[in-house]
Design an enzyme around this catalytic site. Structure first.
Site, PDB file in Angstrom:
ATOM      1  N   ASP A  12       0.795  -1.203  -0.089  1.00 14.00           N
ATOM      2  CA  ASP A  12       0.075   0.017  -0.083  1.00 14.00           C
ATOM      3  C   ASP A  12       0.827   1.126   0.012  1.00 14.00           C
ATOM      4  OD1 ASP A  12      -2.247   1.879   0.250  1.00 14.00           O
ATOM      5  OD2 ASP A  12      -1.953   1.720   2.627  1.00 14.00           O
ATOM      6  N   SER A  13       0.392   2.182  -0.603  1.00  9.21           N
ATOM      7  CA  SER A  13       1.039   3.668  -0.279  1.00  9.21           C
ATOM      8  C   SER A  13       1.070   4.059   1.045  1.00  9.21           C
ATOM      9  CB  SER A  13       0.404   4.776  -0.928  1.00  9.21           C
ATOM     10  OG  SER A  13      -1.014   4.903  -0.468  1.00  9.21           O
ATOM     11  N   CYS A  75      -4.334  -1.085  -2.068  1.00  9.04           N
ATOM     12  CA  CYS A  75      -4.458   0.421  -2.229  1.00  9.04           C
ATOM     13  C   CYS A  75      -5.334   0.587  -3.322  1.00  9.04           C
ATOM     14  CB  CYS A  75      -3.080   1.267  -2.347  1.00  9.04           C
ATOM     15  SG  CYS A  75      -2.901   2.530  -3.003  1.00  9.04           S
ATOM     16  N   GLU A 155      -7.325   9.560   9.852  1.00  9.89           N
ATOM     17  CA  GLU A 155      -5.929   9.640  10.523  1.00  9.89           C
ATOM     18  C   GLU A 155      -5.829  10.482  11.733  1.00  9.89           C
ATOM     19  OE1 GLU A 155      -2.712  10.057   7.762  1.00  9.89           O
ATOM     20  OE2 GLU A 155      -3.399   7.998   6.877  1.00  9.89           O
ATOM     21  N   CYS A 187     -11.514   2.939  -0.788  1.00  7.35           N
ATOM     22  CA  CYS A 187     -10.402   3.399  -0.032  1.00  7.35           C
ATOM     23  C   CYS A 187     -10.117   2.577   1.099  1.00  7.35           C
ATOM     24  CB  CYS A 187     -10.452   5.003   0.135  1.00  7.35           C
ATOM     25  SG  CYS A 187      -8.977   5.431   1.313  1.00  7.35           S
ATOM     26  N   HIS A 189      -8.932   3.118   4.022  1.00  4.52           N
ATOM     27  CA  HIS A 189      -8.977   3.956   5.286  1.00  4.52           C
ATOM     28  C   HIS A 189     -10.730   3.766   5.418  1.00  4.52           C
ATOM     29  CE1 HIS A 189      -5.196   5.558   4.630  1.00  4.52           C
ATOM     30  NE2 HIS A 189      -5.102   6.352   5.784  1.00  4.52           N
TER      31      HIS A 189
END
Lengths: 268, 268
Positions: A12-13, A75, A155, A187, A189
């Site tokens: 993943d990034s 990702c 985050e 995504c 996240h």
């Protein structure tokens, strides 16, 4: 040499892909896993195709040097922009990605209303979900919405915060106006926002591509006789290109368990 | 060779430094400017010291190859973490940075209440504003607040949005509780939020480090007889390590004018 006890390589990034690792650990508790997160150069979502392809190539190379038995693109941006490149580099290794898994699951859930997708700006602009769904079911409509604020909100840890709720109320109505009957969380996240999204749109099924990717990996590895036959405690190794201040705290929130073996590696 | 017609070199991790370029153009309308934004690896605010120093070194090297007559660190994170490194690399060239300029201005504005600083997480954790102010006035207190959501909100263009207002209402109260009498906008993105911040805290003077940096550059270049003596239309060149999709749109919002000469350069 690679064999069925080799690790699954996940990349993943940044930290987001840890939601996929978490789903893999739950679904396949005996598999070894090597993770690479390009935390020095995250986020990819705002970078150009060339740059993303170049960075991706470096990660794939690193994981293949660890003799992984499969590659998981955890990702959405990489899957959207550099999925083809990864498959060329991988040769005979099976390659999984969150977009293919998400598209399969979306088609299973959707009746006939359009399928909604929320994702980063680059993923949306790449049109990858629409293409992945069109290949499978040409008559399904896809409506996408870029949500660039959701990653920083996750985050920041504002998973149940009024600001996050108001932000969702900006991003979701255009999809609801089109009467979507399924929403893909495009995504890695976003699974952490599932409770809040469910509160906002309780009647629309959510496709969590971390879960659906783990499902796809389990199915395909079994078919290829590549599941780890041993039942020892597996090995989880985490590599990152940078260890920023809050990495461990944020990472463990995504992974839902402690990160023991963490190592920094310079790429490029 | 460098002379007084050479350009001023300005650099940042991304687009934010363009607010400093804008202030420089307004304050010094005859100066040539070369800008470098490391858009392939932005944001720096979440990366480690080593990584930031290494990336910074590459940008400084590039600008010095353009024979600039001065260097402006238009990024709070770089100034906080790698300011010393830049000064060592620059040798005799004057080096300006947003933190020194902001600290000077904050001390001019503040009476005796503590000075508030809002910035990215890395800038806050580096303690750079507190140190810069303590060197100048050891008896001034500094209260800092990390605001990781403000950069993505500015880049989303939500400059006058309820979500941004609510986010400010999370970030500002801890500063107000300490009775700050001056607020430093410790990130080059934040000047775009000045109108909204003023509405929230109308009685507290704001220090905009883009303006104060331009002021410091003007003062020092004049003192060193390094101002451009010609009054021709100056040359503005913009280099970036990546040209992402919305770069021009976002950049022009920061710069407040069209970006004509834009070029991509790979670093590292």
């Amino acid at each position: 040499m690679m064999n069925n006890q080799s690790a699954i390589g996940v990349f993943d990034s940044g930290v987001g892909g840890l939601t996929v690792v978490r789903a893999l650990i739950e679904r396949l508790p005996y598999e070894n896993i090597v993770y690479f997160g390009d935390t020095a150069r995250v986020p990819y979502g705002v970078k150009s195709r060339n740059t993303i392809e170049q960075f991706t190539e470096q990660m794939v190379q690193f994981l293949m040097e660890q003799n992984v038995k499969a590659l998981v693109i955890a990702c959405n941006t990489i899957a959207a922009v550099a999925g083809e490149r990864v498959r060329r580099l991988a040769g005979p290794l099976p390659v999984f990605d969150v977009i293919s898994a998400g598209a399969d699951a979306a088609i299973r859930h959707s009746q006939n209303g359009p399928i909604g997708v929320i994702a980063t700006t680059t993923t949306v602009n790449s049109n990858a979900y629409a293409r992945a769904i069109a290949i499978r079911q040409p008559n399904y409509r896809v409506i996408s919405q870029a949500c660039p604020l959701l990653v920083p909100l996750v985050e920041e840890g504002w998973l149940d915060h009024e600001v996050t709720r108001l932000t969702l109320r900006e991003y979701l109505p255009p999809l609801l106006a089109e009467r979507i009957d399924t929403l893909v969380l495009g995504c890695t996240h976003y699974p952490l926002l599932k409770p809040l999204i469910r509160e906002e749109i309780p009647d629309i099924p959510l496709v969590d591509s971390a879960l659906t990717t783990a499902e796809a990996v389990a199915y395909e590895l079994e078919k290829r006789h590549l599941l780890n036959p041993t039942t020892q405690t597996p090995d989880y190794r985490f590599f990152v290109s940078d260890i920023p201040l809050r990495f461990r705290a944020i990472g463990e929130r995504f992974l839902n368990r402690p990160i023991d073996q963490l190592e920094m590696v310079s790429l490029g």
